[in-house]
Scaffold this motif. Structure first.
Motif, PDB file in Angstrom:
ATOM      1  N   PHE A  77     -10.519  15.319  25.335  1.00 16.90           N
ATOM      2  CA  PHE A  77     -11.109  15.531  26.649  1.00 16.90           C
ATOM      3  C   PHE A  77     -12.352  14.690  26.877  1.00 16.90           C
ATOM      4  CE2 PHE A  77      -8.417  19.141  26.311  1.00 16.90           C
ATOM      5  CZ  PHE A  77      -8.028  19.388  27.612  1.00 16.90           C
ATOM      6  N   SER A 104      -4.428   7.669  37.062  1.00 22.55           N
ATOM      7  CA  SER A 104      -4.572   9.126  36.970  1.00 22.55           C
ATOM      8  C   SER A 104      -3.631   9.692  35.902  1.00 22.55           C
ATOM      9  CB  SER A 104      -4.323   9.780  38.326  1.00 22.55           C
ATOM     10  OG  SER A 104      -3.133   9.327  38.880  1.00 22.55           O
ATOM     11  N   LEU A 139     -13.822   5.960  36.593  1.00 21.40           N
ATOM     12  CA  LEU A 139     -12.977   5.843  37.779  1.00 21.40           C
ATOM     13  C   LEU A 139     -13.764   6.218  39.026  1.00 21.40           C
ATOM     14  CD1 LEU A 139     -10.224   5.649  39.253  1.00 21.40           C
ATOM     15  CD2 LEU A 139      -9.777   7.982  38.530  1.00 21.40           C
ATOM     16  N   LEU A 158      -0.100  18.422  40.043  1.00 25.10           N
ATOM     17  CA  LEU A 158      -0.986  18.230  38.902  1.00 25.10           C
ATOM     18  C   LEU A 158      -1.579  19.537  38.377  1.00 25.10           C
ATOM     19  CD1 LEU A 158      -2.838  16.487  37.039  1.00 25.10           C
ATOM     20  CD2 LEU A 158      -4.306  16.133  38.994  1.00 25.10           C
ATOM     21  N   PRO A 205     -10.884  11.794  42.703  1.00 29.62           N
ATOM     22  CA  PRO A 205      -9.538  12.024  42.185  1.00 29.62           C
ATOM     23  C   PRO A 205      -9.397  13.433  41.628  1.00 29.62           C
ATOM     24  CG  PRO A 205     -10.797  10.624  40.709  1.00 29.62           C
ATOM     25  CD  PRO A 205     -11.632  10.817  41.921  1.00 29.62           C
ATOM     26  N   LEU A 223      -9.758  18.397  37.240  1.00 27.75           N
ATOM     27  CA  LEU A 223      -8.778  19.122  36.422  1.00 27.75           C
ATOM     28  C   LEU A 223      -9.346  19.493  35.055  1.00 27.75           C
ATOM     29  CD1 LEU A 223      -5.834  20.082  36.023  1.00 27.75           C
ATOM     30  CD2 LEU A 223      -5.400  17.890  34.985  1.00 27.75           C
ATOM     31  N   LEU A 224      -9.907  18.516  34.351  1.00 22.41           N
ATOM     32  CA  LEU A 224     -10.378  18.797  33.003  1.00 22.41           C
ATOM     33  C   LEU A 224     -11.504  19.832  32.993  1.00 22.41           C
ATOM     34  CD1 LEU A 224     -10.644  15.110  31.698  1.00 22.41           C
ATOM     35  CD2 LEU A 224      -8.633  16.536  31.880  1.00 22.41           C
ATOM     36  N   ILE A 231      -5.189   8.877  32.494  1.00 28.36           N
ATOM     37  CA  ILE A 231      -6.265   9.796  32.104  1.00 28.36           C
ATOM     38  C   ILE A 231      -5.677  11.149  31.688  1.00 28.36           C
ATOM     39  CG2 ILE A 231      -8.302  11.035  32.918  1.00 28.36           C
ATOM     40  CD1 ILE A 231      -8.909   8.653  34.705  1.00 28.36           C
ATOM     41  N   TYR A 232      -4.689  11.590  32.432  1.00 29.48           N
ATOM     42  CA  TYR A 232      -4.023  12.851  32.098  1.00 29.48           C
ATOM     43  C   TYR A 232      -3.444  12.770  30.688  1.00 29.48           C
ATOM     44  CZ  TYR A 232      -0.532  16.570  32.296  1.00 29.48           C
ATOM     45  OH  TYR A 232       0.233  17.668  32.028  1.00 29.48           O
ATOM     46  N   SER A 259      -6.014  12.842  28.027  1.00 31.04           N
ATOM     47  CA  SER A 259      -6.692  14.118  27.844  1.00 31.04           C
ATOM     48  C   SER A 259      -5.763  15.195  27.325  1.00 31.04           C
ATOM     49  CB  SER A 259      -7.284  14.591  29.172  1.00 31.04           C
ATOM     50  OG  SER A 259      -7.902  13.544  29.839  1.00 31.04           O
ATOM     51  N   PHE A 260      -4.615  15.364  27.982  1.00 28.51           N
ATOM     52  CA  PHE A 260      -3.808  16.537  27.677  1.00 28.51           C
ATOM     53  C   PHE A 260      -2.711  16.291  26.657  1.00 28.51           C
ATOM     54  CE2 PHE A 260      -5.832  18.028  31.482  1.00 28.51           C
ATOM     55  CZ  PHE A 260      -6.029  19.366  31.205  1.00 28.51           C
ATOM     56  N   ILE A 272      -7.864  14.430  39.156  1.00 36.08           N
ATOM     57  CA  ILE A 272      -7.948  14.449  37.703  1.00 36.08           C
ATOM     58  C   ILE A 272      -9.382  14.706  37.244  1.00 36.08           C
ATOM     59  CG2 ILE A 272      -8.295  11.942  37.430  1.00 36.08           C
ATOM     60  CD1 ILE A 272      -5.844  13.695  35.263  1.00 36.08           C
ATOM     61  N   LEU A 273     -10.347  14.308  38.091  1.00 33.43           N
ATOM     62  CA  LEU A 273     -11.757  14.498  37.759  1.00 33.43           C
ATOM     63  C   LEU A 273     -12.107  15.978  37.667  1.00 33.43           C
ATOM     64  CD1 LEU A 273     -14.457  12.753  37.612  1.00 33.43           C
ATOM     65  CD2 LEU A 273     -14.811  13.509  39.942  1.00 33.43           C
ATOM     66  N   SER A 330     -12.625   9.389  33.579  1.00 33.00           N
ATOM     67  CA  SER A 330     -12.722   9.940  34.938  1.00 33.00           C
ATOM     68  C   SER A 330     -14.011   9.510  35.601  1.00 33.00           C
ATOM     69  CB  SER A 330     -12.681  11.463  34.910  1.00 33.00           C
ATOM     70  OG  SER A 330     -11.508  11.918  34.319  1.00 33.00           O
TER      71      SER A 330
END
Lengths: 329, 299
Positions: A295, A282, A305, B236, B136, B141-142, A285-286, A289-290, B138-139, A302
């Motif tokens: 993205f 996680s 996953l 998060l 999750p 979040l974006l 992936i963060y 992306s960030f 994170i899925l 994501s």
């Protein structure tokens, strides 16, 4: 309660028993609409916070969504399966890092879930019988569960500091086990540090659930077993563990999903970029992306996953339910 | 724990015992050792948090000491000015409180609908709610990030960085869990009760609030505690979706730790201060949460 002549709203009327009086018809319409009305707020919110984002997430994974398009993501060019092939090209840096992160997460999850389960079950079994101080210990054991994640993890980060932390003070200064103070939050040790914190935080949940499961085991079973001469270990093997099976099936699945998806612990412990040895998926992936502002690739990761979790959960549910059925026969 | 626990334990009610056999001595000793070690492991960070929060700065910057060289409450005074902790506190209270109230109220209606009525799409609804729990964070979040930014650009409503935006995102965790748990709880309330209430002249909503909700109070409290705890501890979304004015404790506390000078005694004091409300609430309502959590998970 008396039976009244008036048709009660909400009561099942035998179909076709009487002609549909207008009164009854509105009652019926209301009855059919009512569950949907009750669900409406939940449905709207589920749409807003789950379904729409998921659909958008999947669409995003097919787009070339870099920082130039964030203000107007619809204008981002289509990428087809580029993001996916980039993510799973294990010879190139991005794919290689993702694969590494995946393996780290798997190893971490197996160890963490196993240890949480072991500690929780052992403590629950030991505390099945009443003894002095049991209630107090139970409250103490729930503290890691109640503490806000960041407060607890920041404290662990302090304890793992190289120069002024408790861990090195004990291991190096007091016990003399290491030649020099170790780094815990960078390098290979970071995996151990993350595991310790994760187990510390996660085992009370296993303890709670197993304690509850133990309460449902009839005392007569133990009484009968001890009259038959079964010792404590035999009782544990023949009664306690088999009776806990259904509870454990749910518990292990929940622990697996939480641990595999955990973001809070590594993020507070290590910050935005985790050390390689503790690069959970996680966070990875963060970061993709960030931090690098891609993205599209982050979304593709994501989705991958999610597919992995769906497959694992599906297989797990099929396997455990088959096992349960076999045990019943 | 005294030695007598190993013996016959005079004065203990027989009903509290698991088996009529007294536990063997070796069992009692292994239990003592295991539980002592575990208690040490659990309480170690709590001790570090408490003792370090009362130490002068030179104590926490140098080699770790088990005992402070001098006790001081300075850190507890300084935390409020080093970082705008009070502001973060208020933000966290508003966000976690609102997310809790919203998810509990919405979940009550939804769970009542699912547990008391048969309707088309019921299975689809429950399966969807259940499965979103495994996704999750994170899925979401974006996409949520993009949705909020784009809504902001299109309409001028600033969801991104606002408290409302954060409250909505926190429902991603608490709402499915609340619905799932309350369905189980409402199903354990006998249907005859609310049917009787309806025959007595209440509408379905009257029955819900006069009969079902009061009977399911432990479950509702459990759901509320859980929702509050997750929102209070979430990192998060809070770190991405907040700005200077809406920052919550989860992000604000990291402010102490990433500055050039780390005031560890203040970090520990602040950690303790933000933990006290949830831990106190948790210990007060523990009974409900444990009962509710296990009823939902064990069933």
């Amino acid at each position: 309660m008396t039976v009244t002549a008036e048709p009660a709203v909400g009561k099942e009327a035998p179909p076709g028993a009487t002609g549909p009086a207008p009164r009854r018809r509105t009652g019926r319409v209301r009855r059919i609409a009512l569950p949907y009305l009750l669900l409406l707020p939940a449905l709207l919110l589920e749409l807003l916070v789950h379904l729409v984002p998921m659909v958008i997430g999947i669409v995003m994974s097919f787009k070339e969504l870099t920082q130039f398009y964030i203000r107007d993501w619809g204008a981002a060019p289509w990428a087809g399966f580029d993001n996916y092939s980039l993510s799973v090209d294990f010879d190139a840096p991005i794919g290689k890092a993702l694969l590494h992160s995946f393996f780290v997460t798997c190893a971490f999850t197996v160890l963490s879930v196993g240890l949480c389960w072991l500690l929780g079950t052992t403590a629950a079994v030991y505390m099945q019988e009443n003894f002095r101080g049991r209630g107090f210990l139970r409250a103490v054991f729930l503290v890691p569960y109640a503490l806000p994640v960041y407060a607890a993890v920041i404290t662990w980060a302090f304890m793992f500091q190289r120069d002024n932390g408790l861990v090195n003070h004990v291991l190096h200064d007091q016990l003399g086990l290491t030649d020099s103070p170790s780094f815990w939050l960078i390098g290979d040790n970071s995996f151990v540090a993350l595991l310790v914190v994760s187990v510390w935080k996660g085992w009370p949940f296993a303890f709670l659930i197993v304690m509850a499961g133990l309460q449902n085991i009839p005392k007569e079973l133990y009484e009968a077993a001890s009259i038959d001469g079964a010792g404590m270990l035999q009782q544990l093997r023949r009664i306690t563990l088999p009776s806990l099976r259904p509870v454990n099936q749910v518990l292990v699945l929940v622990l697996f999903l939480w641990t595999f998806n955990d973001f809070n612990t590594p993020y507070v412990l290590f910050g935005k970029a985790a050390p390689e040895a503790a690069d959970l998926i996680s966070i990875h992936i963060y970061q993709s992306s960030f931090v690098t502002w891609n993205f599209g690739t982050g979304s593709a990761m994501s989705v991958l996953l999610l597919l992995f979790l769906l497959v694992v959960t599906g297989v797990y549910l099929v396997l455990t339910s088959r096992g349960r059925r076999a045990a019943d026969v | 724990m005294s030695r007598t626990t190993a013996a016959a334990r005079p004065g203990r009610p027989v009903g509290a015992r698991r088996s009529p056999m007294a536990a063997p001595r070796s069992f009692v000793w292994s239990r003592r050792i295991f539980l002592t070690l575990l208690t040490g492991f659990v309480l170690l960070p709590v001790y570090v948090m408490l003792s370090s929060s009362l130490k002068p700065l030179e104590d926490v910057s140098g080699e770790f000491r088990w005992l402070p060289s001098g006790l001081t409450i300075r850190p507890y005074i300084d935390i409020w000015s080093t970082v705008p902790l009070a502001k973060y506190f208020v933000n966290s209270l508003i966000v976690a409180g609102a997310a809790t109230v919203l998810s509990v109220v919405i979940a009550i209606f939804a769970a009542y609908g699912v547990s008391r009525y048969r309707f088309r799409g019921k299975r689809l609804f429950t399966v969807t709610v259940l499965s979103t729990q495994m996704f999750p964070g994170i899925l979401f979040l974006l996409p949520l990030f993009l949705i909020y930014v784009n809504i902001g650009n299109a309409t001028g409503i600033a969801l991104f960085g606002s408290r409302i935006g954060l409250i909505l995102t926190y429902l991603t965790f608490s709402l499915p869990f609340s619905i799932w748990m309350l369905i189980g709880y409402f199903e354990s309330v006998p249907r005859d009760l609310d049917e009787a209430a309806m025959v007595d002249g209440n509408g379905p909503l009257g029955a819900l609030f006069r009969v079902v909700v009061p009977a399911a109070v432990p479950g509702i409290v459990a759901v509320a505690v859980y929702a509050f705890m997750t929102a209070w501890g979430e990192v998060l979304f809070a770190s991405v979706m907040t700005n200077d004015t809406t920052r919550t404790l989860a992000v604000g506390l990291q402010g102490y730790a990433t500055q050039n000078d780390v005031y560890w005694n203040q970090v520990m004091a602040a950690s303790l201060v933000v933990s006290v409300p949830v831990v106190a609430g948790f210990l007060l309502l523990q009974r409900y949460l444990v009962a509710g959590l296990t009823a939902g998970a064990v069933k």
